[in-house]
Design a protein around this motif. Structure first.
Motif, short mmCIF file in Angstrom:
data_model
loop_
_atom_site.label_atom_id
_atom_site.label_comp_id
_atom_site.label_asym_id
_atom_site.label_seq_id
_atom_site.Cartn_x
_atom_site.Cartn_y
_atom_site.Cartn_z
N PRO A 1 0.82 -1.22 0.00
CA PRO A 1 0.00 0.00 0.00
C PRO A 1 0.86 1.27 0.00
O PRO A 1 1.98 1.29 0.51
CB PRO A 1 -0.79 -0.10 1.31
CG PRO A 1 -0.75 -1.54 1.69
CD PRO A 1 0.52 -2.10 1.13
N ILE A 2 0.29 2.33 -0.56
CA ILE A 2 0.99 3.61 -0.67
C ILE A 2 1.45 4.12 0.70
O ILE A 2 2.53 4.67 0.84
CB ILE A 2 0.08 4.66 -1.37
CG1 ILE A 2 -0.23 4.22 -2.79
CG2 ILE A 2 0.73 6.04 -1.35
CD1 ILE A 2 0.96 4.13 -3.70
N ARG A 3 0.64 3.91 1.73
CA ARG A 3 1.02 4.42 3.06
C ARG A 3 2.32 3.80 3.55
O ARG A 3 3.08 4.42 4.29
CB ARG A 3 -0.11 4.19 4.06
CG ARG A 3 -0.38 2.75 4.40
CD ARG A 3 -1.52 2.64 5.42
NE ARG A 3 -1.75 1.26 5.76
CZ ARG A 3 -2.50 0.41 5.06
NH1 ARG A 3 -3.11 0.83 3.97
NH2 ARG A 3 -2.64 -0.84 5.45
N GLU A 4 2.60 2.57 3.13
CA GLU A 4 3.87 1.93 3.50
C GLU A 4 5.04 2.63 2.81
O GLU A 4 6.12 2.78 3.38
CB GLU A 4 3.84 0.45 3.14
CG GLU A 4 4.99 -0.35 3.68
CD GLU A 4 5.00 -0.45 5.21
OE1 GLU A 4 6.10 -0.56 5.76
OE2 GLU A 4 3.92 -0.41 5.82
N HIS A 5 4.83 3.05 1.57
CA HIS A 5 5.87 3.79 0.85
C HIS A 5 6.08 5.17 1.46
O HIS A 5 7.17 5.74 1.36
CB HIS A 5 5.52 3.92 -0.63
CG HIS A 5 5.63 2.63 -1.38
ND1 HIS A 5 6.83 2.11 -1.79
CD2 HIS A 5 4.68 1.73 -1.77
CE1 HIS A 5 6.62 0.96 -2.41
NE2 HIS A 5 5.33 0.71 -2.41
N ASP A 6 5.03 5.72 2.06
CA ASP A 6 5.17 7.01 2.74
C ASP A 6 6.02 6.88 4.00
O ASP A 6 6.77 7.78 4.36
CB ASP A 6 3.80 7.58 3.11
CG ASP A 6 3.03 8.06 1.89
OD1 ASP A 6 3.66 8.31 0.85
OD2 ASP A 6 1.79 8.18 1.99
N ARG A 7 5.90 5.75 4.69
CA ARG A 7 6.66 5.55 5.93
C ARG A 7 8.11 5.16 5.66
O ARG A 7 9.00 5.47 6.44
CB ARG A 7 6.01 4.45 6.79
CG ARG A 7 4.71 4.90 7.41
CD ARG A 7 4.23 3.97 8.47
NE ARG A 7 4.15 2.59 7.95
CZ ARG A 7 3.95 1.53 8.71
NH1 ARG A 7 3.83 1.66 10.01
NH2 ARG A 7 3.87 0.34 8.19
N ARG A 8 8.35 4.45 4.59
CA ARG A 8 9.71 4.00 4.25
C ARG A 8 10.01 4.39 2.81
O ARG A 8 9.13 4.37 1.96
CB ARG A 8 9.82 2.48 4.35
CG ARG A 8 9.51 1.92 5.68
CD ARG A 8 9.63 0.43 5.63
NE ARG A 8 9.12 -0.17 6.84
CZ ARG A 8 9.09 -1.46 7.06
NH1 ARG A 8 9.55 -2.29 6.15
NH2 ARG A 8 8.61 -1.93 8.18
#
Length: 84
Positions: A47-54
């Motif tokens: 998910p995009i939110r995972e790419h936002d965190r890392r």
């Protein structure tokens, strides 16, 4: 005649040993390629939110280092098997 027979046995053993090492290396490389392909496919579905965190570079670096560790372990196992 004994030297000729012994030489033939040594050459045959070396050929089979080299073939065994080649096949083990090929199987290991194929396994790691499949693993990397699978992991990259999974990375693309995160998910995009995972790419936002890392950062994506960190994730790819982690996957690359982990698969390289597995590759080295497989090569060591193949080398140890080759020696026996």
């Amino acid at each position: 005649m004994d030297r000729l027979a012994l030489s033939g046995v040594a050459i045959t053993e070396a050929a089979f040993s080299g073939f065994q090492y080649y096949m083990l290396s090929k199987i290991g490389e194929s396994f790691v390629l499949g693993l990397r392909t699978s992991l990259i496919g999974r990375l693309l579905r995160i998910p995009i939110r995972e790419h936002d965190r890392r950062s994506t570079g960190d994730l790819i670096s982690r996957f690359s280092n982990d698969t390289n560790s597995i590759k080295v372990a497989l090569q060591l196992c193949a080398g140890n098997q080759h020696e026996n």
